[in-house]
Design a protein around this motif. Structure first.
Motif: not given
Lengths: 192, 192
Positions: A88-102, B38-50
């Protein structure tokens, strides 16, 4: 031993051959860890390369953590708890929103890893999946994932021996469910 | 349908709402896929987030592939084979040496992904773990990983619906063991 306060982070340089010991001081607490090559920040810890070369999802004593350049970064030489996660990827603000509704500001491992890395000039955009020390992510044969409370007890520790000169970023994880319902501190020290 | 010759790659732009169909023309052949905003190459596919958001290691019809910025990149809307991998990193020259003892030049997914991405100005250093279409990586409860021959048959396909404007890089994988002992071609087309 240095202490990472709850929901915060730290970073350090670990030279080749040195050993980093990370301790779960109170028990049931995760620490996210990132590794970068001190001399080439494009080289960093990679879950995919590690799974590939170690041929296992579950990593403990005797396993190496590998880089995106297919080099060994650290060897796990002690692991008294024996359960860690690299899915799993590091928790971030969007995961806090997704899983905890923060919705308001909340600390996260992503932010705390970034704070530790930026002093070395490493951009947050380079942050990959971290090695999640003491994190207890279970999975079944159908692939279903569950984030369960860590099995680590007070005083459990893991030791990493550096295989190259490294920048290490560590956190005391900020996500409630990953830490058995409360966010606690993490200890670390370079023991050689 | 366009054809990716064995051990090579391709890249394309896929606009939001468009559908990319990837076909295993002969059967038993893997295709590594990378996605960048396409509009921000810093954003890319992530196994961990998926893995985090989909709560499963095994991804098929109905699942989304997520970015490192915690956004949905594509939805898998068809998957006639049903088995894909997101654990392992793209094969590179060092994996060819490690697993096959090939020391001389050999094509790899890493190189072929890079060739597809560089025309969009994307550095090879940014390449994360790819979504490995048709790849059959099995694992047991102890975490042990095995790379088995794909179960895909001639004509099996998978369709991805873009959730944002994307750069897509695709390969016909170059590693023998991942492809049942022979490297074959892959087909792709934008079907809407």
């Amino acid at each position: 031993m240095k202490v990472i306060e709850p929901k915060s982070g730290a970073s350090l340089i670990l030279k080749k051959g040195e050993i980093l010991k990370v301790t779960d001081i109170e028990g049931v607490q995760v620490s996210d860890m990132l590794l970068y090559n001190l001399n080439n920040h494009n080289e960093k810890i990679s879950s995919g390369k590690t799974f590939d070369y170690e041929e296992t999802i579950l990593l403990t004593k005797g396993n190496f953590l590998w880089s995106n350049h297919s080099n060994k970064m650290v060897e796990i030489i002690e692991d008294t708890n024996g359960r860690n996660d690299f899915l799993l990827a590091p928790c971030d603000r969007k995961t806090m929103k997704h899983f905890y509704n923060i919705s308001e500001y909340h600390p996260s491992c992503y932010e705390n890893l970034h704070k530790g890395l930026e002093k070395f000039g490493i951009s947050k955009e380079t942050i990959p999946s971290a090695f999640n020390i003491f994190m207890n992510v279970t999975f079944n044969q159908n692939g279903k994932i569950s984030v369960d409370p860590p099995t680590s007890k007070a005083g459990d520790y893991i030791c990493f021996k550096a295989q190259m000169d490294l920048i290490v970023a560590l956190t005391a994880c900020s996500a409630l469910d990953s830490n058995g319902g409360s966010c606690k501190s993490i200890g670390y020290e370079v023991v050689s």
